[in-house]
Design an enzyme around this catalytic site. Structure first.
Site, PDB file in Angstrom:
ATOM      1  N   LYS A   8     -13.834  63.391  22.824  1.00 47.52           N
ATOM      2  CA  LYS A   8     -14.834  63.703  21.782  1.00 47.52           C
ATOM      3  C   LYS A   8     -15.226  62.429  21.029  1.00 47.52           C
ATOM      4  O   LYS A   8     -14.482  61.440  21.013  1.00 47.52           O
ATOM      5  CB  LYS A   8     -14.302  64.736  20.787  1.00 47.52           C
ATOM      6  CG  LYS A   8     -13.048  64.319  19.977  1.00 47.52           C
ATOM      7  CD  LYS A   8     -13.327  63.564  18.682  1.00 47.52           C
ATOM      8  CE  LYS A   8     -12.045  63.183  17.942  1.00 47.52           C
ATOM      9  NZ  LYS A   8     -12.209  62.172  16.907  1.00 47.52           N
ATOM     10  N   ASP A 133      -6.740  68.525  16.087  1.00 49.96           N
ATOM     11  CA  ASP A 133      -7.942  68.423  16.934  1.00 49.96           C
ATOM     12  C   ASP A 133      -7.883  69.331  18.157  1.00 49.96           C
ATOM     13  O   ASP A 133      -8.863  69.436  18.895  1.00 49.96           O
ATOM     14  CB  ASP A 133      -8.113  66.979  17.441  1.00 49.96           C
ATOM     15  CG  ASP A 133      -8.619  66.039  16.361  1.00 49.96           C
ATOM     16  OD1 ASP A 133      -9.066  66.532  15.308  1.00 49.96           O
ATOM     17  OD2 ASP A 133      -8.558  64.813  16.573  1.00 49.96           O
TER      18      ASP A 133
HETATM   19  P1  ATP Z   1      -7.278  61.515  17.755  1.00 50.34           P
HETATM   20  O1  ATP Z   1      -8.709  61.189  17.989  1.00 50.34           O
HETATM   21  O2  ATP Z   1      -6.967  62.987  17.888  1.00 50.34           O
HETATM   22  O3  ATP Z   1      -6.698  60.865  16.544  1.00 50.34           O
HETATM   23  P2  ATP Z   1      -6.425  59.408  19.440  1.00 50.34           P
HETATM   24  O4  ATP Z   1      -7.431  59.206  20.529  1.00 50.34           O
HETATM   25  O5  ATP Z   1      -6.541  58.497  18.283  1.00 50.34           O
HETATM   26  O6  ATP Z   1      -6.472  60.899  18.985  1.00 50.34           O
HETATM   27  P3  ATP Z   1      -4.348  59.723  21.369  1.00 50.34           P
HETATM   28  O7  ATP Z   1      -5.027  59.047  22.514  1.00 50.34           O
HETATM   29  O8  ATP Z   1      -4.264  61.186  21.403  1.00 50.34           O
HETATM   30  O9  ATP Z   1      -4.982  59.251  19.990  1.00 50.34           O
HETATM   31  O10 ATP Z   1      -2.892  59.073  21.304  1.00 50.34           O
HETATM   32  C1  ATP Z   1      -2.223  58.833  20.131  1.00 50.34           C
HETATM   33  C2  ATP Z   1      -0.720  58.659  20.458  1.00 50.34           C
HETATM   34  O11 ATP Z   1      -0.231  59.871  21.023  1.00 50.34           O
HETATM   35  C3  ATP Z   1      -0.447  57.555  21.452  1.00 50.34           C
HETATM   36  O12 ATP Z   1       0.398  56.649  20.828  1.00 50.34           O
HETATM   37  C4  ATP Z   1       0.219  58.222  22.629  1.00 50.34           C
HETATM   38  O13 ATP Z   1       1.377  57.545  23.045  1.00 50.34           O
HETATM   39  C5  ATP Z   1       0.587  59.621  22.158  1.00 50.34           C
HETATM   40  N1  ATP Z   1       0.282  60.689  23.133  1.00 50.34           N
HETATM   41  C6  ATP Z   1       0.929  61.843  23.234  1.00 50.34           C
HETATM   42  N2  ATP Z   1       0.433  62.602  24.215  1.00 50.34           N
HETATM   43  C7  ATP Z   1      -0.586  61.934  24.765  1.00 50.34           C
HETATM   44  C8  ATP Z   1      -1.500  62.215  25.814  1.00 50.34           C
HETATM   45  N3  ATP Z   1      -1.460  63.337  26.525  1.00 50.34           N
HETATM   46  N4  ATP Z   1      -2.464  61.298  26.066  1.00 50.34           N
HETATM   47  C9  ATP Z   1      -2.527  60.162  25.334  1.00 50.34           C
HETATM   48  N5  ATP Z   1      -1.670  59.836  24.353  1.00 50.34           N
HETATM   49  C10 ATP Z   1      -0.700  60.707  24.060  1.00 50.34           C
END
Ligand code: ATP
Length: 280
Positions: A8, A133
């Site tokens: 997203k 989210d």
């Molecule tokens: P959001 O936009 O919801 O804040 P994000 O894109 O900033 O998400 P994610 O990519 O979801 O962040 O990852 C954040 C942390 O979660 C990372 O440090 C990662 O190690 C951990 N994590 C746990 N599960 C997953 C997964 N399925 N895919 C990616 N990262 C994951």
């Protein structure tokens, strides 16, 4: 069972207060984009196992997809276990809900495998437990998310807008960004109502001129490179560029594919994670 798990972007991110438990009260317009992980789930005799093509992704209960499976098994008293595989394409720690969307995909796939009578609405309700989210990722499309993100109002689709998405070569912690955010210092909030009207009219110009993410106040000051990427994209003909979520990913809307391709070609040398995609 196999499914695409879409990333997203935020067309807006407003923070309007803080709950007693420290969670921020949000008002954001979320938009799914055609950039996805591929998630598969199959039945196993017992337990949860998870594999992923990227070695730095946790494969234990730190992974949201793992926690989604555990939640589903506990909630619906599933007797068997599952094997989950994730092919990761979405940048990690990037503000693109990469983990949440994998969690949402696991819940939907397990529903199809074990409990087809469970509705999306019910899954959305239980999924808040694993991440704010996740309900949006179950719903997908164009959605106004309020509360901590779980109070959703579906909006008119805002499809097929061309985007270049650039993830700088570092990640940010969502938790740290929210911690550093100071509501008292906000001079101007996003015009959410006007943005929703513009979505109704499919008015990309208005969106580009007025989209706003309050977390830019924190992340852009800490990482000037994000400002530079926005400037570069604008100088290459983007109609508008903004950081998604807590960052550091920047997305930019383009009028046509040729311009988007030129921007992509120019930035590709500096940024490994860069994509041409579209809203869906
Ligand atoms: P959001 O936009 O919801 O804040 P994000 O894109 O900033 O998400 P994610 O990519 O979801 O962040 O990852 C954040 C942390 O979660 C990372 O440090 C990662 O190690 C951990 N994590 C746990 N599960 C997953 C997964 N399925 N895919 C990616 N990262 C994951």
């Amino acid at each position: 069972m196999i499914s695409k798990a879409y990333a997203k972007i935020n067309l807006s991110l407003d923070i309007i207060g803080k709950q007693e438990n420290g969670y921020h009260i949000l008002k954001m317009i979320m938009q799914s984009i055609d950039l996805y992980d591929i998630v598969s789930v199959e039945k196993a005799v017992e337990g949860i196992s998870l594999t992923c093509n990227k070695s730095y992704i946790p494969t234990d209960d730190k992974n949201i997809a793992y926690r989604a499976a555990k939640l589903f098994i506990d909630r619906y008293k599933v007797e068997s276990g599952v094997k989950i595989n994730i092919v990761k394409n979405i940048p990690v720690a990037a503000g693109m809900a990469g983990g949440s969307t994998d969690g949402a995909a696991v819940l939907k796939l397990m529903r199809d495998l074990f409990k087809p009578e469970v509705s999306n609405k019910e899954l959305e309700k239980i999924s808040v437990e694993i991440g704010a989210d996740v309900p949006f990722c179950i719903e997908g499309g164009t959605v106004l998310c309020e509360g901590i993100g779980e109070v959703m109002t579906k909006l008119q689709p805002f499809k097929d807008k061309i985007l270049v998405v650039v993830k700088p070569n570092f990640g940010v912690s969502t938790k740290e960004v929210y911690k550093a955010f100071d509501l008292d210092k906000v001079a101007k909030h996003p015009e959410t109502k006007e943005l929703i009207d513009a979505i109704k009219k499919d008015d990309l110009d208005f969106i580009c001129d007025n989209m706003k993410n309050l977390l830019e106040n924190v992340t852009l000051n800490k990482y000037p490179l994000i400002k530079q990427i926005k400037r570069e994209l604008m100088s290459m003909g983007a109609k508008g560029a903004m950081m998604s979520g807590s960052g550091p990913t920047v997305f930019a809307f383009f009028d046509d594919m040729l311009q988007a391709q030129r921007a992509y070609d120019q930035l590709k040398a500096n940024y490994k994670e860069i994509f041409i995609t579209r809203t869906i």
